[in-house]
Design a protein around this motif. Structure first.
Motif, PDB file in Angstrom:
ATOM      1  N   MET A 307     -50.448 -23.581  -4.161  1.00 10.11           N
ATOM      2  CA  MET A 307     -51.656 -22.948  -3.656  1.00 10.11           C
ATOM      3  C   MET A 307     -51.376 -21.499  -3.256  1.00 10.11           C
ATOM      4  O   MET A 307     -52.183 -20.599  -3.525  1.00 10.11           O
ATOM      5  CB  MET A 307     -52.187 -23.715  -2.445  1.00 10.11           C
ATOM      6  N   GLY A 308     -50.241 -21.262  -2.617  1.00  3.76           N
ATOM      7  CA  GLY A 308     -49.896 -19.898  -2.227  1.00  3.76           C
ATOM      8  C   GLY A 308     -49.724 -18.986  -3.432  1.00  3.76           C
ATOM      9  O   GLY A 308     -50.234 -17.860  -3.457  1.00  3.76           O
ATOM     10  N   LEU A 309     -49.028 -19.477  -4.448  1.00  2.00           N
ATOM     11  CA  LEU A 309     -48.814 -18.672  -5.647  1.00  2.00           C
ATOM     12  C   LEU A 309     -50.125 -18.420  -6.390  1.00  2.00           C
ATOM     13  O   LEU A 309     -50.430 -17.286  -6.791  1.00  2.00           O
ATOM     14  CB  LEU A 309     -47.813 -19.374  -6.568  1.00  2.00           C
ATOM     15  N   ALA A 310     -50.900 -19.485  -6.605  1.00  2.91           N
ATOM     16  CA  ALA A 310     -52.140 -19.351  -7.372  1.00  2.91           C
ATOM     17  C   ALA A 310     -53.147 -18.470  -6.642  1.00  2.91           C
ATOM     18  O   ALA A 310     -53.774 -17.590  -7.247  1.00  2.91           O
ATOM     19  CB  ALA A 310     -52.726 -20.731  -7.647  1.00  2.91           C
ATOM     20  N   ALA A 311     -53.323 -18.687  -5.337  1.00  2.00           N
ATOM     21  CA  ALA A 311     -54.303 -17.900  -4.591  1.00  2.00           C
ATOM     22  C   ALA A 311     -53.877 -16.435  -4.514  1.00  2.00           C
ATOM     23  O   ALA A 311     -54.716 -15.536  -4.621  1.00  2.00           O
ATOM     24  CB  ALA A 311     -54.470 -18.476  -3.188  1.00  2.00           C
ATOM     25  N   SER A 312     -52.585 -16.176  -4.325  1.00  2.00           N
ATOM     26  CA  SER A 312     -52.096 -14.792  -4.304  1.00  2.00           C
ATOM     27  C   SER A 312     -52.361 -14.117  -5.642  1.00  2.00           C
ATOM     28  O   SER A 312     -52.766 -12.947  -5.698  1.00  2.00           O
ATOM     29  CB  SER A 312     -50.605 -14.751  -3.981  1.00  2.00           C
ATOM     30  N   ALA A 313     -52.126 -14.849  -6.727  1.00  2.00           N
ATOM     31  CA  ALA A 313     -52.366 -14.282  -8.051  1.00  2.00           C
ATOM     32  C   ALA A 313     -53.842 -13.970  -8.257  1.00  2.00           C
ATOM     33  O   ALA A 313     -54.195 -12.942  -8.852  1.00  2.00           O
ATOM     34  CB  ALA A 313     -51.869 -15.248  -9.125  1.00  2.00           C
ATOM     35  N   VAL A 314     -54.728 -14.834  -7.765  1.00  2.00           N
ATOM     36  CA  VAL A 314     -56.162 -14.594  -7.908  1.00  2.00           C
ATOM     37  C   VAL A 314     -56.579 -13.358  -7.118  1.00  2.00           C
ATOM     38  O   VAL A 314     -57.421 -12.566  -7.566  1.00  2.00           O
ATOM     39  CB  VAL A 314     -56.949 -15.833  -7.449  1.00  2.00           C
ATOM     40  N   VAL A 315     -56.002 -13.169  -5.934  1.00  2.00           N
ATOM     41  CA  VAL A 315     -56.304 -11.970  -5.149  1.00  2.00           C
ATOM     42  C   VAL A 315     -55.911 -10.716  -5.938  1.00  2.00           C
ATOM     43  O   VAL A 315     -56.655  -9.720  -5.962  1.00  2.00           O
ATOM     44  CB  VAL A 315     -55.562 -12.018  -3.804  1.00  2.00           C
ATOM     45  N   VAL A 316     -54.757 -10.768  -6.575  1.00  2.00           N
ATOM     46  CA  VAL A 316     -54.309  -9.623  -7.367  1.00  2.00           C
ATOM     47  C   VAL A 316     -55.261  -9.387  -8.545  1.00  2.00           C
ATOM     48  O   VAL A 316     -55.570  -8.232  -8.892  1.00  2.00           O
ATOM     49  CB  VAL A 316     -52.866  -9.853  -7.864  1.00  2.00           C
ATOM     50  N   VAL A 317     -55.750 -10.465  -9.170  1.00  2.00           N
ATOM     51  CA  VAL A 317     -56.726 -10.323 -10.264  1.00  2.00           C
ATOM     52  C   VAL A 317     -57.975  -9.614  -9.764  1.00  2.00           C
ATOM     53  O   VAL A 317     -58.485  -8.682 -10.409  1.00  2.00           O
ATOM     54  CB  VAL A 317     -57.072 -11.697 -10.864  1.00  2.00           C
ATOM     55  N   ASP A 318     -58.495 -10.036  -8.622  1.00  2.00           N
ATOM     56  CA  ASP A 318     -59.684  -9.393  -8.057  1.00  2.00           C
ATOM     57  C   ASP A 318     -59.421  -7.927  -7.747  1.00  2.00           C
ATOM     58  O   ASP A 318     -60.269  -7.053  -7.991  1.00  2.00           O
ATOM     59  CB  ASP A 318     -60.117 -10.116  -6.774  1.00  2.00           C
ATOM     60  N   MET A 319     -58.269  -7.653  -7.177  1.00  2.00           N
ATOM     61  CA  MET A 319     -57.917  -6.278  -6.832  1.00  2.00           C
ATOM     62  C   MET A 319     -57.856  -5.403  -8.077  1.00  2.00           C
ATOM     63  O   MET A 319     -58.391  -4.290  -8.111  1.00  2.00           O
ATOM     64  CB  MET A 319     -56.575  -6.270  -6.104  1.00  2.00           C
ATOM     65  N   LEU A 320     -57.216  -5.914  -9.135  1.00  2.00           N
ATOM     66  CA  LEU A 320     -57.115  -5.149 -10.378  1.00  2.00           C
ATOM     67  C   LEU A 320     -58.484  -4.947 -11.017  1.00  2.00           C
ATOM     68  O   LEU A 320     -58.763  -3.886 -11.590  1.00  2.00           O
ATOM     69  CB  LEU A 320     -56.170  -5.857 -11.347  1.00  2.00           C
ATOM     70  N   ALA A 321     -59.338  -5.964 -10.937  1.00  2.00           N
ATOM     71  CA  ALA A 321     -60.693  -5.816 -11.486  1.00  2.00           C
ATOM     72  C   ALA A 321     -61.452  -4.722 -10.753  1.00  2.00           C
ATOM     73  O   ALA A 321     -62.165  -3.917 -11.373  1.00  2.00           O
ATOM     74  CB  ALA A 321     -61.442  -7.137 -11.396  1.00  2.00           C
ATOM     75  N   ALA A 322     -61.308  -4.673  -9.427  1.00  2.00           N
ATOM     76  CA  ALA A 322     -62.000  -3.646  -8.654  1.00  2.00           C
ATOM     77  C   ALA A 322     -61.450  -2.253  -8.934  1.00  2.00           C
ATOM     78  O   ALA A 322     -62.188  -1.259  -8.874  1.00  2.00           O
ATOM     79  CB  ALA A 322     -61.895  -3.956  -7.163  1.00  2.00           C
ATOM     80  N   LEU A 323     -60.147  -2.152  -9.240  1.00  2.00           N
ATOM     81  CA  LEU A 323     -59.512  -0.850  -9.446  1.00  2.00           C
ATOM     82  C   LEU A 323     -59.545  -0.378 -10.893  1.00  2.00           C
ATOM     83  O   LEU A 323     -59.246   0.793 -11.159  1.00  2.00           O
ATOM     84  CB  LEU A 323     -58.051  -0.906  -8.960  1.00  2.00           C
ATOM     85  N   THR A 324     -59.876  -1.251 -11.830  1.00  2.00           N
ATOM     86  CA  THR A 324     -59.878  -0.861 -13.240  1.00  2.00           C
ATOM     87  C   THR A 324     -61.230  -1.119 -13.902  1.00  2.00           C
ATOM     88  O   THR A 324     -61.855  -0.202 -14.438  1.00  2.00           O
ATOM     89  CB  THR A 324     -58.779  -1.609 -14.018  1.00  2.00           C
ATOM     90  N   LEU A 325     -61.707  -2.374 -13.865  1.00  2.00           N
ATOM     91  CA  LEU A 325     -62.963  -2.700 -14.523  1.00  2.00           C
ATOM     92  C   LEU A 325     -64.136  -1.978 -13.871  1.00  2.00           C
ATOM     93  O   LEU A 325     -64.980  -1.383 -14.568  1.00  2.00           O
ATOM     94  CB  LEU A 325     -63.187  -4.211 -14.494  1.00  2.00           C
ATOM     95  N   LEU A 326     -64.218  -2.025 -12.552  1.00  2.00           N
ATOM     96  CA  LEU A 326     -65.363  -1.421 -11.883  1.00  2.00           C
ATOM     97  C   LEU A 326     -65.419   0.091 -12.083  1.00  2.00           C
ATOM     98  O   LEU A 326     -66.495   0.636 -12.388  1.00  2.00           O
ATOM     99  CB  LEU A 326     -65.354  -1.784 -10.397  1.00  2.00           C
TER     100      LEU A 326
END
Length: 739
Positions: A307-326
């Motif tokens: 859970m720690g690994l998966a949730a941390s990875a999802v946070v990074v995905v969201d962060m990258l989406a906000a910094l690149t896709l948006l």
């Protein structure tokens, strides 16, 4: 790094969008396959006594897992039902992989005393692989469900995990169906236009797809719990909205600034400024949330670690989406988004500023809140701390357990089986026993002493192939209640040097609690030290990280205390579709603590970033406090509202662990965004005064050299801090110095 991301987004926006489109398709196509690879086991601790003993027991027993079917009818002993039950059992016995199915009419205790229920236990052969076990279990369960007349419920063993996984999938689909339209409506109210509202939603969908793809990737290397789908999707959805909201609001502000400078069409400049300022906050926020969740990696439990690994990875995905896709979307379509403070094409004025009089200054309400706390900081701080402490008190009596089918809604098959057994069979029927393996050569009196332990309802024993005695002690109460765990502890105390090992659900719970007590201090220490370093890199202050950690722990304790009061003690639980279970699910507290701590730090960074900007511009700590809250209060409030909607949507499924986690996170977000950030933060900042931004000379040098910061020289002469809330800032500057 942020400048490079901004340049890429403005120069090659279509390329960036195509990359994310590919990830979106992959996430929704391959990522959703994770629903077929979920496990319901969360309590195992590798290397613990309960796991080692269970593995040994599997080697010594000739049979594998088992499950149960229960038939309820006005009378289960009619000739018609006897014939149909006998035919179904005969068909099940013929299936490969079935070890035994006893005749319920001739086996003692399987027909209820009132004659209205019939229990049919099915035992599988040992050595079946996962696919074979799933196939034979499904075929046998389907055949038993065909028995009629009457109501048949089949669950337990491998079926329970499958049913929980199916329920998780249904709950995620239902939550998204409720949440996404609600989030869009709120975004429309916030922005007053469809274009600006649609961009956060696009990032949100990408975050959800990234969550599924991340979970599927981790499922190839480790077990993924049924809870992970809901928790990680919930977190990915909420943070994507948070980050996108922050970026779009800042973009509209930067568009207004470029228009004031005579460059209304300079979208690229606005995107660059947005990434430089709000992007920096998103970057640090994502890192703080990921660090908070990474504390779960300290625990040897596969569930918590994955859970720690998966949730941390999802946070990074969201962060990258906000910094690149948006930024790429803003570069292409941002010219059609109205700057902040201008009239929308679809509405004359945003909902929050409508009225008969002139439009209020942006953020004036939050500036007045900050002014209220700044005028009486000691009284406000004392009151808020007292309220949060009072809410946190029930957490001192928190208990955790593995739980049973009561965690599921009443309409699920597993819960129907549980309720039928509890209604028609004696107390303790169906309760998994504490299993004690007494090795050959042990003291003959050891078994007698264990049978006589207080809290033992019944005891049975059998000798296994190597001479080991399997002693099964059925406890009073539930499978993991106080009586059961006390029996485990007493057996371990009583055995001395004898070759005795204990396993079963109660033993797993005892070992899980011991693991938490042993590893939690190290996990907490690691997270706090890492977050302190990150906050120092963000602020350049020694005291602000300490103040932030203290206030965050207060809001977290308050949220956890309310969850205990509701779901453990049973107050108002029925209003939320749950019930008081006497304890929290063992999955809930560590996940609430890790996720809520990260989300609270998220809002703290939103506010601190604005305070720091004003501090660098003016050098006035009072103005920084008021102006920081004025400029960030709307973002924090809107983000908290959207997160509460997301978490509330996931509470519609009725699954007790998710209800507990959803309520805990909703309360943590709302308490933190209101009492803490709107009152306690400005009060404590006023009490600290200029000292809030202080650091020793050596630490200042470290920050100047390694800290990620924006260079903003302090201009000479008087400074205009902004149009909204100027009166509040002037009043604070004229107020007497804080103590």
């Amino acid at each position: 790094m942020l400048a490079a991301l901004a340049r890429t987004a403005t120069r090659r926006p279509k390329t960036v969008i195509l990359v994310w489109l590919f990830l979106l398709v992959a996430g929704l196509g391959f990522g959703t396959r994770v629903f077929g690879d979920l496990t319901s086991s969360v309590e195992d601790v590798p290397g613990s006594e309960s796991v080692v003993a269970a593995e040994r027991l599997d080697e010594l027993t000739p049979h594998g897992d088992d499950f149960n079917a229960v038939l309820s009818a006005p009378a289960v002993d009619t000739p018609q039902l006897r014939e149909r039950v006998g035919a179904a059992i005969a068909d099940v016995r013929k299936q490969p992989g079935i070890a035994q199915v006893p005749d319920p009419y001739t086996t003692r205790g399987l027909v209820s005393a009132d004659g209205k229920a019939l229990l049919i236990p099915v035992t599988l052969k040992s050595g079946l692989d996962d696919d074979a076990e799933e196939e034979v279990t499904g075929d046998a369960a389907d055949r038993l469900r065909e028995i009629s007349p009457g109501d048949v419920a089949v669950s337990g063993g491998p079926l329970l995990g499958e049913q929980m996984g199916g329920r998780a999938q249904e709950d995620v689909a239902r939550a998204e169906l409720i949440t996404l339209p609600a989030v869009l409506v709120v975004l429309l109210l916030i922005f007053g236009g469809l274009r600006a509202a649609a961009l956060p939603l696009l990032v949100t969908v990408s975050g959800v797809a990234g969550a599924f793809l991340t979970l599927y990737g981790f499922s190839q290397f480790t077990d993924i719990s049924v809870y992970a789908v809901q928790i990680v999707t919930m977190l990915g959805l909420g943070l994507a909205v948070d980050y996108a909201l922050l970026m779009v609001i800042r973009f509209r502000e930067e568009r207004r600034k470029t228009a004031e400078r005579g460059r209304p069409g300079d979208v690229a400049r606005a995107v660059h400024a947005t990434v430089a300022h709000a992007g920096r906050t998103v970057l640090f926020s994502g890192l703080t949330v990921a660090i908070s969740l990474s504390g779960l990696v300290w625990f040897p439990s596969p569930f918590l670690r994955s859970m720690g690994l998966a949730a941390s990875a999802v946070v990074v995905v969201d962060m990258l989406a906000a910094l690149t896709l948006l930024p790429a979307l803003l570069a292409l379509f941002g010219g059609r988004i109205a700057p902040a403070g201008t009239k929308s094409r679809t509405r004359r004025r945003p909902w929050s500023t409508r009225g008969s009089g002139p439009a209020p200054e942006p953020g004036a309400f939050f500036a007045r809140l900050a002014l209220f706390s700044a005028r009486r900081p000691l009284a406000v701080a004392t009151t808020v701390v007292a309220v949060l402490t009072l809410l946190a008190l029930p957490a001192l009596g928190m208990r955790i357990n593995i739980g049973d089918a009561r965690q599921l809604p009443h309409d699920t098959e597993a819960r129907r089986l549980y309720d039928t057994v509890r209604e028609h069979y004696p107390a303790g029927a169906g309760t998994d026993p504490v299993q004690v393996l007494i090795g050959a050569g042990a003291d003959p009196g050891a078994e007698a002493g264990m049978r006589a332990l207080p809290g033992v309802r019944a005891a049975e024993s059998e000798r296994l192939s190597d001479g080991t005695v399997l002693l099964e002690l059925t406890p009073k109460g539930s499978v993991d209640g106080p009586a059961a765990t006390r029996i485990v502890e007493q057996v371990r105390d009583l055995r001395g040097e004898e070759p005795v090992k204990v396993t079963g659900n109660a033993a797993s719970l005892v070992d899980f609690r011991s693991m938490l007590a042993e590893r939690a201090p190290w996990a907490v220490l690691t997270v706090l030290v890492a977050l302190f370093a990150l906050l120092f890199a963000f602020t350049g202050s020694l005291l602000l990280p300490l103040r932030t950690l203290a206030t965050t722990l207060l809001s977290l304790g308050a949220a956890l205390g309310v969850v205990v009061w509701v779901f453990q003690d049973g107050h108002l639980a029925g209003l939320l579709g749950g019930e008081g279970l006497g304890a929290l699910s063992l999955t809930a507290p560590p996940l609430i603590i890790a996720i809520a701590f990260g989300l609270a730090m998220d809002y703290e960074l939103f506010i601190l970033s604005r305070m720091r900007e004003t501090w660098l511009e003016t050098g006035d700590h009072r103005a920084a406090t008021i102006e920081g809250l004025r400029r960030s209060g709307r973002v924090v409030s809107c983000a908290a509202l959207l997160l509460a909607i997301v978490f509330g949507g996931f509470m519609t499924g009725g699954f007790a662990p998710i209800l507990q986690i959803g309520l805990g996170l909703t309360l943590a977000v709302l308490i933190d965004a209101t009492l803490v950030r709107m009152f306690l933060v400005p009060a404590t900042m006023t009490l600290l005064g200029r000292r809030a931004w202080w650091a020793p000379a050596r630490m200042r040098g470290l920050h100047e050299r390694y800290g990620l910061r924006e260079d903003a020289p302090v201009p000479d002469g008087p400074v205009l801090v902004g149009q909204g809330g100027d009166q509040a800032v002037r009043e604070v500057r004229q107020a007497p110095p804080s103590p």
